[in-house]
Design an enzyme around this catalytic site. Structure first.
Site, PDB file in Angstrom:
ATOM      1  N   HIS A  60      48.668  33.985  42.413  1.00 37.22           N
ATOM      2  CA  HIS A  60      48.518  35.488  42.219  1.00 37.22           C
ATOM      3  C   HIS A  60      49.527  36.165  42.648  1.00 37.22           C
ATOM      4  O   HIS A  60      49.225  37.568  42.670  1.00 37.22           O
ATOM      5  CB  HIS A  60      47.078  35.725  42.710  1.00 37.22           C
ATOM      6  CG  HIS A  60      46.001  34.972  42.377  1.00 37.22           C
ATOM      7  ND1 HIS A  60      45.662  34.070  43.334  1.00 37.22           N
ATOM      8  CD2 HIS A  60      45.220  34.846  41.431  1.00 37.22           C
ATOM      9  CE1 HIS A  60      44.609  33.483  42.762  1.00 37.22           C
ATOM     10  NE2 HIS A  60      44.252  33.683  41.546  1.00 37.22           N
TER      11      HIS A  60
ATOM     12  N   LYS B  11      38.373  26.601  43.091  1.00 43.37           N
ATOM     13  CA  LYS B  11      39.866  26.728  43.978  1.00 43.37           C
ATOM     14  C   LYS B  11      39.258  27.691  45.194  1.00 43.37           C
ATOM     15  O   LYS B  11      38.370  28.619  45.038  1.00 43.37           O
ATOM     16  CB  LYS B  11      40.793  27.664  43.030  1.00 43.37           C
ATOM     17  CG  LYS B  11      41.269  26.759  41.622  1.00 43.37           C
ATOM     18  CD  LYS B  11      42.508  27.302  40.946  1.00 43.37           C
ATOM     19  CE  LYS B  11      42.255  28.819  40.415  1.00 43.37           C
ATOM     20  NZ  LYS B  11      41.129  28.859  39.583  1.00 43.37           N
TER      21      LYS B  11
ATOM     22  N   GLY C  61      39.625  33.409  37.911  1.00 41.20           N
ATOM     23  CA  GLY C  61      40.434  34.232  37.008  1.00 41.20           C
ATOM     24  C   GLY C  61      41.323  33.840  36.057  1.00 41.20           C
ATOM     25  O   GLY C  61      41.563  32.697  36.140  1.00 41.20           O
TER      26      GLY C  61
ATOM     27  N   HIS D 159      45.851  32.102  34.381  1.00 43.06           N
ATOM     28  CA  HIS D 159      46.486  30.809  34.907  1.00 43.06           C
ATOM     29  C   HIS D 159      46.415  29.904  33.873  1.00 43.06           C
ATOM     30  O   HIS D 159      46.631  28.534  33.924  1.00 43.06           O
ATOM     31  CB  HIS D 159      45.742  30.132  36.150  1.00 43.06           C
ATOM     32  CG  HIS D 159      45.346  31.097  37.084  1.00 43.06           C
ATOM     33  ND1 HIS D 159      46.345  31.665  37.959  1.00 43.06           N
ATOM     34  CD2 HIS D 159      44.436  31.776  37.762  1.00 43.06           C
ATOM     35  CE1 HIS D 159      46.179  32.468  38.846  1.00 43.06           C
ATOM     36  NE2 HIS D 159      44.684  32.424  38.685  1.00 43.06           N
TER      37      HIS D 159
END
Lengths: 327, 327
Positions: free
Chosen positions: B215, B104, B53, B56
């Site tokens: 997150h 991850k 996602g 980051h």
């Protein structure tokens, strides 16, 4: 106030200790933490010394090292360092070539560096940076403020010093890079100075401060938050109008500390579109948090018009904790 | 929601465009922005492909380049990329050596990378990172979460691939670096996902989330904000206890995006004191925003126990937009 600190009055000293520990290959901490100096000095090279209030990291200590600064004098957060700091720094890093001070145009900084220049046992010349086009005078400055363009001056002059340029020529070059540079910033939130414990200013949830200073000083106008394209266009119009001509340029998209990288890159894209309309071509660039205001959300754009000499010196190797290439 | 954006649904595409424009010397953007790839591929070298996602940054696209990743597949903010992205990336960057996925440990990522590995027309091996000691299972993960240790894996494995190591050995090395790494984070504030427009979680003005995920997932406990030394001691105790032994280590003090550099360096100092008590000596280090959660305030500590091979590969040259040395 939510901060990763132990106590407001030890923030600077503990942070400097951590910085010196983290970058022990590049820097040394001066006695009583009066300055951060380059570990390995180059005999005979004019010493480049900068400094200012803390809270703008990595400026200035993050730019100490090969090809950039020889020493940086950190004041308390948003507070000028005192003359004894610069005097001690010069005594330690002037290896015979004299010293060049690079000073952001704020009254406290200018006064204290001036006093240090007079009292230091070295030949000292000074470059004052004043690249912020937002306002003509401000809370802490007579004349324009020195902001992110300062790091461009430090990089270019640092490379020239490394290549053997003498003190007088470095001063001329520094003034020339400053004159070729223009910046403007926008804030979406305030920062919190640890010693104060409360936000420097308050901004409603739907407003921004256009033309903000790096200490949260007022800018041109406080208006409703706009889209990134409109924000970039307003900043670029102010910068380009003041530069008065187009050409090849270095663009620095500088985060103030609290804005994510995604948004900074989005602003890089927006700024590129806006600059093209003004005949400015991005030939060099940098995106990141370089001249910050603690955790302030927002960013600034800095444009430096390039000539062959400035471009070549920008590209030259540099080895500091915050800027590193070619080595 | 105060962000430098035009619209929530164009944040990723405009940000990727700005990223590719800013680092055109290092990267290329894949078709339909499915991936960011290294501009110059090395024929025959196993291709290192990561992704996850967005939000980051600089992870992962900021680590594409010489000595690290060959491609990174960006999902929407905090959302896994889809298998077609990894399949397209492998098709473009596998030059005959096969591909290593570095993933991850989140259910969506693991599932989508696994599907891509099966469907890609290449030999693919996968390293799953799960360095977060805070919790054993979490909102989006079965087993431990993969956090900032992921970039250590990417750097070390990237250097080995550059030096000629084959695919099978890279997989073994990646697993070994992951197994030598432990992380833990703390959040002082939440971030705001652009598509949501509101904070992911709320935290009272005097509390912190100890062991937070990247997150904003819950950690071990929500408690009153403590001093930096106490925070560092708790994180280091969890990390050192899980490692089970001391020795030379790499310490990454990683900012989540909204914490100023001054505080990160202060935490570096605090972590150094705490690690010494557990017999862990900081032999290598890094301080900065590397694996972020948009504008979340807070930081994580990652400790990787070093041996000669890992240390040598960490020191090897790297040339990406976010990590660069030796070149």
């Amino acid at each position: 106030m939510k901060k990763l600190i132990n106590a407001p009055d030890t923030v600077l000293s503990e942070s400097l200790d951590g910085f010196a520990e983290a970058h022990a290959d590049i820097v040394l901490l001066g006695e009583e933490r009066k300055f951060v100096r380059r570990r390995t000095l180059k005999p005979g090279k004019p010493a480049l010394v900068s400094g200012g209030g803390s809270g703008h990291e990595p400026l200035h200590a993050g730019f100490v090292g090969f090809g950039m600064l020889d020493a940086a004098c950190p004041g308390q957060v948003f507070t000028s360092p005192t003359p004894d700091q610069m005097i001690a720094a010069v005594a330690e890093v002037d290896t015979g070539g004299g010293a060049l001070f690079i000073v952001k145009n704020y009254e406290g900084d200018v006064m204290n560096f001036e006093m240090a220049a007079e009292m230091a046992g070295s030949e000292v010349l000074t470059v004052i940076t004043d690249d912020d086009v937002a306002v003509e005078t401000s809370t802490y400055s007579l004349g324009r403020r020195g902001v992110a363009g300062t790091m461009i001056v430090e990089k270019v002059v640092g490379a020239a010093a490394e290549a053997g340029m003498g003190l007088g020529a470095l001063k001329v070059l520094g003034d020339r890079v400053n004159a070729a540079s223009r910046s403007m910033g926008v804030a979406l939130t305030s920062c919190i100075v640890p010693a104060a414990g409360t936000p420097t200013f308050t901004l409603p949830e739907d407003e921004m401060e256009m033309g903000v200073g790096i200490h949260g000083e007022p800018g041109r106008r406080r208006v409703k938050l706009e889209g990134a394209d409109a924000i970039a266009e307003e900043m670029v119009a102010a910068i380009a109008g003041d530069l008065g001509r187009g050409g090849d340029a270095l663009l620095l998209v500088n985060g103030f500390g609290g804005t994510p990288a995604m948004e900074l890159y989005l602003m890089r894209h927006a700024a590129g579109k806006a600059l093209a309309k003004h005949g400015i071509r991005i030939a060099r660039g940098l995106v990141g948090n370089y001249v910050t205001s603690l955790e302030m959300a927002g960013c600034s754009l800095t444009v430096t018009l390039l000539d062959d000499e400035i471009a070549r010196l920008w590209d030259a190797p540099v080895h500091t904790s915050a800027l590193r290439w070619g080595l």
